[in-house]
Motif scaffolding. Structure first.
Motif, short mmCIF file in Angstrom:
data_model
loop_
_atom_site.label_atom_id
_atom_site.label_comp_id
_atom_site.label_asym_id
_atom_site.label_seq_id
_atom_site.Cartn_x
_atom_site.Cartn_y
_atom_site.Cartn_z
N HIS A 161 0.86 -1.18 0.00
CA HIS A 161 0.00 0.00 0.00
C HIS A 161 0.90 1.23 0.00
O HIS A 161 1.73 1.38 0.89
N LEU A 162 0.73 2.09 -0.99
CA LEU A 162 1.52 3.31 -1.09
C LEU A 162 0.58 4.51 -1.01
O LEU A 162 -0.30 4.67 -1.85
N ALA A 163 0.78 5.32 0.01
CA ALA A 163 0.00 6.55 0.15
C ALA A 163 0.40 7.51 -0.98
O ALA A 163 1.46 7.35 -1.59
N PRO A 164 -0.42 8.50 -1.28
CA PRO A 164 -0.02 9.49 -2.28
C PRO A 164 1.34 10.09 -1.91
O PRO A 164 1.58 10.47 -0.76
N GLY A 165 2.26 10.13 -2.87
CA GLY A 165 3.59 10.67 -2.63
C GLY A 165 4.58 9.70 -2.00
O GLY A 165 5.74 10.04 -1.81
N ALA A 166 4.15 8.48 -1.67
CA ALA A 166 5.04 7.51 -1.02
C ALA A 166 6.13 7.04 -1.97
O ALA A 166 5.92 6.98 -3.19
N SER A 167 7.30 6.71 -1.39
CA SER A 167 8.38 6.19 -2.23
C SER A 167 9.22 5.19 -1.45
O SER A 167 9.19 5.16 -0.22
N SER A 168 9.99 4.39 -2.21
CA SER A 168 10.85 3.39 -1.60
C SER A 168 12.10 4.01 -0.99
O SER A 168 12.85 3.34 -0.30
N GLY A 169 12.35 5.26 -1.24
CA GLY A 169 13.52 5.95 -0.72
C GLY A 169 14.29 6.62 -1.84
O GLY A 169 14.00 6.43 -3.02
N GLU A 170 15.30 7.38 -1.47
CA GLU A 170 16.07 8.16 -2.45
C GLU A 170 16.94 7.29 -3.35
O GLU A 170 17.04 7.52 -4.54
N GLY A 171 17.62 6.32 -2.76
CA GLY A 171 18.53 5.50 -3.54
C GLY A 171 17.84 4.34 -4.21
O GLY A 171 16.70 3.99 -3.90
N HIS A 172 18.56 3.72 -5.15
CA HIS A 172 18.04 2.55 -5.82
C HIS A 172 18.14 1.34 -4.89
O HIS A 172 19.09 1.20 -4.12
N LEU A 173 17.15 0.47 -4.96
CA LEU A 173 17.16 -0.79 -4.23
C LEU A 173 17.91 -1.82 -5.05
O LEU A 173 17.91 -1.76 -6.28
N THR A 174 18.51 -2.76 -4.39
CA THR A 174 19.02 -3.93 -5.08
C THR A 174 18.70 -5.10 -4.18
O THR A 174 18.93 -5.06 -2.98
N ASP A 175 18.08 -6.11 -4.73
CA ASP A 175 17.65 -7.26 -3.95
C ASP A 175 18.07 -8.51 -4.70
O ASP A 175 18.01 -8.55 -5.93
N SER A 176 18.50 -9.51 -3.97
CA SER A 176 18.96 -10.74 -4.62
C SER A 176 17.80 -11.56 -5.17
O SER A 176 18.01 -12.49 -5.94
N ALA A 177 16.58 -11.20 -4.82
CA ALA A 177 15.41 -11.95 -5.28
C ALA A 177 14.91 -11.44 -6.63
O ALA A 177 14.96 -10.24 -6.91
N ALA A 203 7.73 4.64 -6.64
CA ALA A 203 6.98 5.66 -5.91
C ALA A 203 5.55 5.71 -6.43
O ALA A 203 5.26 5.26 -7.54
N ASN A 204 4.70 6.30 -5.62
CA ASN A 204 3.35 6.65 -6.03
C ASN A 204 3.34 8.17 -6.17
O ASN A 204 3.29 8.88 -5.19
N LEU A 205 3.44 8.64 -7.39
CA LEU A 205 3.48 10.08 -7.64
C LEU A 205 2.10 10.68 -7.82
O LEU A 205 1.97 11.89 -8.06
N SER A 206 1.06 9.86 -7.70
CA SER A 206 -0.31 10.34 -7.91
C SER A 206 -0.92 10.87 -6.61
O SER A 206 -0.32 10.77 -5.54
N ALA A 207 -2.11 11.41 -6.73
CA ALA A 207 -2.84 11.95 -5.58
C ALA A 207 -3.76 10.92 -4.93
O ALA A 207 -4.50 11.25 -4.01
N GLN A 208 -3.72 9.68 -5.43
CA GLN A 208 -4.58 8.63 -4.85
C GLN A 208 -3.71 7.48 -4.35
O GLN A 208 -2.58 7.31 -4.77
N ALA A 209 -4.26 6.68 -3.46
CA ALA A 209 -3.54 5.53 -2.91
C ALA A 209 -3.30 4.48 -4.01
O ALA A 209 -4.05 4.38 -4.97
N THR A 210 -2.21 3.74 -3.84
CA THR A 210 -1.84 2.69 -4.78
C THR A 210 -1.70 1.38 -4.03
O THR A 210 -1.21 1.36 -2.90
N ARG A 211 -2.14 0.28 -4.65
CA ARG A 211 -1.95 -1.07 -4.12
C ARG A 211 -1.30 -1.93 -5.20
O ARG A 211 -1.73 -1.91 -6.35
N VAL A 212 -0.28 -2.67 -4.78
CA VAL A 212 0.45 -3.55 -5.70
C VAL A 212 0.58 -4.92 -5.05
O VAL A 212 0.99 -5.01 -3.89
N LEU A 213 0.27 -5.96 -5.78
CA LEU A 213 0.56 -7.32 -5.34
C LEU A 213 1.98 -7.59 -5.80
O LEU A 213 2.27 -7.64 -7.00
N TRP A 214 2.92 -7.70 -4.84
CA TRP A 214 4.33 -7.85 -5.13
C TRP A 214 4.72 -9.30 -4.88
O TRP A 214 4.37 -9.86 -3.84
#
Length: 185
Positions: free
Chosen positions: A114-130, A171-182
């Motif tokens: 669940h990403l609120a409007p304006g939410a982001s994973s952070g400034e830097g890039h993620l790297t995941d082994s998965a 990120a969710n750059l929109s003004a509405q909530a976002t849901r993603v099945l990850w």
């Protein structure tokens, strides 16, 4: 469990794993490019990490990010989860992940992000082994993939798949909530 219990559970898992790996607060902070004070606050349940922070912590401590969902809740059937049986992580920057997979030791794990409007994973890039992918259920998700010429914005019913060790952020750059099945494998 309520939100504060979930935050305290995460704090205990990070602290105990760091100690088990024989790292000091300073060493962990240095490896994830954060301050000692920040790591200390995460370990005491006073601050919430971003998705990027927790991914960096998991990579540094050599565990999958799903390790931090490993607080079990009682379930009636071990291969099914119901909404009140799920583990939730509340990140900084407006992201909440709900582990919807019944087991963590299977071939993949699923998160309801669940990403609120304006939410982001952070400034830097993620790297995941998965290897991971997602399916946008509601709202808009913008992805930046290292090496790609531009960001891609996905809407409802759009999906994506990223290979292991990809460098990305979202990120969710929109003004509405976002849901993603990850999905992680």
């Amino acid at each position: 469990m309520n939100m504060q219990d979930e935050i305290e559970g995460l704090a205990i898992l990070v602290r105990d794993l760091r100690k088990h790996r024989g790292l000091t607060l300073d060493e962990l902070a240095s490896r994830i490019n954060r301050s000692v004070g920040f790591v200390s606050q995460v370990e005491r349940g006073l601050s919430r990490p971003t998705v990027a922070d927790l991914t960096a912590i998991s990579e540094t401590l050599n565990v999958p990010t799903t390790y931090f969902y490993n607080v079990s809740k009682p379930r009636a059937v071990d291969w099914v989860t119901r909404p009140d049986e799920r583990r939730t992580l509340y990140y900084a920057a407006g992201i909440t992940d709900v582990l919807v997979s019944p087991k963590l030791n299977g071939g993949f794990s699923m998160l309801d992000s669940h990403l609120a409007p304006g939410a982001s994973s952070g400034e830097g890039h993620l790297t995941d082994s998965a290897e991971q992918g997602g399916f946008v259920l509601e709202g808009e998700l913008t992805l930046w993939l290292d090496g790609a010429e531009q960001a891609v914005t996905l809407g409802p019913n759009d999906s994506f798949q990223l290979p292991p060790h990809s460098h990305f952020r979202y990120a969710n750059l929109s003004a509405q909530a976002t849901r993603v099945l990850w999905v992680y494998r």
